[in-house]
Design a protein around this motif. Sequence first.
Motif, mmCIF file in Angstrom:
data_model
loop_
_atom_site.group_PDB
_atom_site.id
_atom_site.type_symbol
_atom_site.label_atom_id
_atom_site.label_comp_id
_atom_site.label_asym_id
_atom_site.label_seq_id
_atom_site.Cartn_x
_atom_site.Cartn_y
_atom_site.Cartn_z
ATOM 1 N N ARG A 197 42.440 35.537 46.445
ATOM 2 C CA ARG A 197 42.781 35.125 45.083
ATOM 3 C C ARG A 197 41.923 33.927 44.697
ATOM 4 O O ARG A 197 41.830 32.969 45.454
ATOM 5 C CB ARG A 197 44.257 34.759 44.997
ATOM 6 N N PHE A 198 41.335 34.021 43.508
ATOM 7 C CA PHE A 198 40.515 32.926 43.001
ATOM 8 C C PHE A 198 40.409 33.066 41.489
ATOM 9 O O PHE A 198 40.813 34.074 40.919
ATOM 10 C CB PHE A 198 39.142 32.891 43.682
ATOM 11 N N THR A 199 39.875 32.051 40.850
ATOM 12 C CA THR A 199 39.695 32.065 39.404
ATOM 13 C C THR A 199 38.240 32.369 39.107
ATOM 14 O O THR A 199 37.350 31.771 39.712
ATOM 15 C CB THR A 199 40.080 30.701 38.790
ATOM 16 N N SER A 215 42.349 38.657 41.818
ATOM 17 C CA SER A 215 42.589 38.908 43.237
ATOM 18 C C SER A 215 41.909 40.219 43.585
ATOM 19 O O SER A 215 41.860 41.145 42.764
ATOM 20 C CB SER A 215 44.082 38.951 43.564
ATOM 21 N N VAL A 216 41.361 40.251 44.778
ATOM 22 C CA VAL A 216 40.690 41.457 45.262
ATOM 23 C C VAL A 216 41.136 41.728 46.689
ATOM 24 O O VAL A 216 41.350 40.811 47.469
ATOM 25 C CB VAL A 216 39.144 41.355 45.199
ATOM 26 N N ASP A 269 28.706 40.689 45.806
ATOM 27 C CA ASP A 269 29.135 42.083 45.756
ATOM 28 C C ASP A 269 30.483 42.224 45.048
ATOM 29 O O ASP A 269 30.686 43.142 44.252
ATOM 30 C CB ASP A 269 29.228 42.669 47.161
ATOM 31 N N VAL A 270 31.398 41.312 45.328
ATOM 32 C CA VAL A 270 32.718 41.355 44.693
ATOM 33 C C VAL A 270 32.583 41.142 43.189
ATOM 34 O O VAL A 270 33.185 41.870 42.395
ATOM 35 C CB VAL A 270 33.666 40.312 45.320
ATOM 36 N N LEU A 271 31.772 40.156 42.790
ATOM 37 C CA LEU A 271 31.585 39.891 41.363
ATOM 38 C C LEU A 271 31.002 41.103 40.649
ATOM 39 O O LEU A 271 31.504 41.528 39.611
ATOM 40 C CB LEU A 271 30.673 38.686 41.154
ATOM 41 N N ARG A 272 29.945 41.660 41.201
ATOM 42 C CA ARG A 272 29.238 42.757 40.535
ATOM 43 C C ARG A 272 29.986 44.089 40.628
ATOM 44 O O ARG A 272 30.094 44.805 39.639
ATOM 45 C CB ARG A 272 27.827 42.913 41.116
ATOM 46 N N GLU A 273 30.502 44.418 41.809
ATOM 47 C CA GLU A 273 31.075 45.740 42.026
ATOM 48 C C GLU A 273 32.566 45.823 41.684
ATOM 49 O O GLU A 273 32.994 46.762 41.033
ATOM 50 C CB GLU A 273 30.852 46.165 43.481
ATOM 51 N N ASP A 274 33.330 44.843 42.117
ATOM 52 C CA ASP A 274 34.777 44.899 41.904
ATOM 53 C C ASP A 274 35.183 44.339 40.539
ATOM 54 O O ASP A 274 36.069 44.875 39.891
ATOM 55 C CB ASP A 274 35.517 44.129 42.998
ATOM 56 N N GLU A 301 38.591 31.475 48.179
ATOM 57 C CA GLU A 301 40.052 31.577 48.058
ATOM 58 C C GLU A 301 40.602 30.312 47.398
ATOM 59 O O GLU A 301 40.322 29.193 47.837
ATOM 60 C CB GLU A 301 40.684 31.748 49.440
ATOM 61 N N GLY A 302 41.336 30.495 46.291
ATOM 62 C CA GLY A 302 41.961 29.372 45.597
ATOM 63 C C GLY A 302 41.016 28.487 44.804
ATOM 64 O O GLY A 302 41.435 27.458 44.273
ATOM 65 N N ARG A 303 39.769 28.871 44.704
ATOM 66 C CA ARG A 303 38.769 28.038 44.034
ATOM 67 C C ARG A 303 38.386 28.633 42.682
ATOM 68 O O ARG A 303 38.746 29.754 42.359
ATOM 69 C CB ARG A 303 37.544 27.885 44.940
ATOM 70 N N ALA A 304 37.640 27.856 41.906
ATOM 71 C CA ALA A 304 37.195 28.289 40.580
ATOM 72 C C ALA A 304 35.723 28.669 40.630
ATOM 73 O O ALA A 304 34.876 27.864 41.009
ATOM 74 C CB ALA A 304 37.397 27.168 39.563
ATOM 75 N N VAL A 305 35.438 29.908 40.241
ATOM 76 C CA VAL A 305 34.077 30.433 40.210
ATOM 77 C C VAL A 305 33.688 30.620 38.744
ATOM 78 O O VAL A 305 34.469 31.156 37.956
ATOM 79 C CB VAL A 305 33.976 31.782 40.960
ATOM 80 N N VAL A 306 32.476 30.182 38.401
ATOM 81 C CA VAL A 306 31.941 30.401 37.055
ATOM 82 C C VAL A 306 30.605 31.120 37.202
ATOM 83 O O VAL A 306 29.722 30.660 37.928
ATOM 84 C CB VAL A 306 31.758 29.084 36.270
ATOM 85 N N THR A 307 30.491 32.246 36.513
ATOM 86 C CA THR A 307 29.242 33.001 36.481
ATOM 87 C C THR A 307 28.542 32.712 35.162
ATOM 88 O O THR A 307 29.093 32.025 34.290
ATOM 89 C CB THR A 307 29.522 34.516 36.587
#
Length: 161
Positions: free
Chosen positions: A8-10, A17-18, A28-33, A71-77
Amino acid sequence: MSAEVTVRFTVNGRERSVQTDPDRPLLDVLREDLELRGTKYGCGEGLCGACSVLVDGRRMNACRTAVAKVEGRAVVTVEGLADGDELHPVQRAFLEEGAFQCGFCASGMIVAAAALLDFNPAPSDEEVVAGMDHNICRCCSHPAIVKAVRRAVELSKGGAR
């Protein structure tokens, strides 16, 4: 391959969550999931910066970051830099200055420049070059990229965001 876990993450302000292998690359998670395809696969070695994302405000290479580490962190693309329909000053500057040719490195460059300007809102040209050193443009647009970062500084001072 590890057993699947729920991570789980933001991402771009949205809780996600994945269910996946915890060692799977964040890219891979960002692009595919999550179908966020702005972040690009470049070298797969963490050397070119095409896969740059922000994790808790710090630039990281998504190709070399295991999804479990966010996990538990903030991701910005690159998609998350804009505020609705209003582009981030770096995105605007890259467009205004034509700071890329093929565009393959653009998302990583834009994310890296945004991280640089968050850390140092008024960098010198030398600081821009040093700050962008972990991102490679194979089209040799580096002078235009420096110009775009300088333009983003101007846009940011003008209250663009």
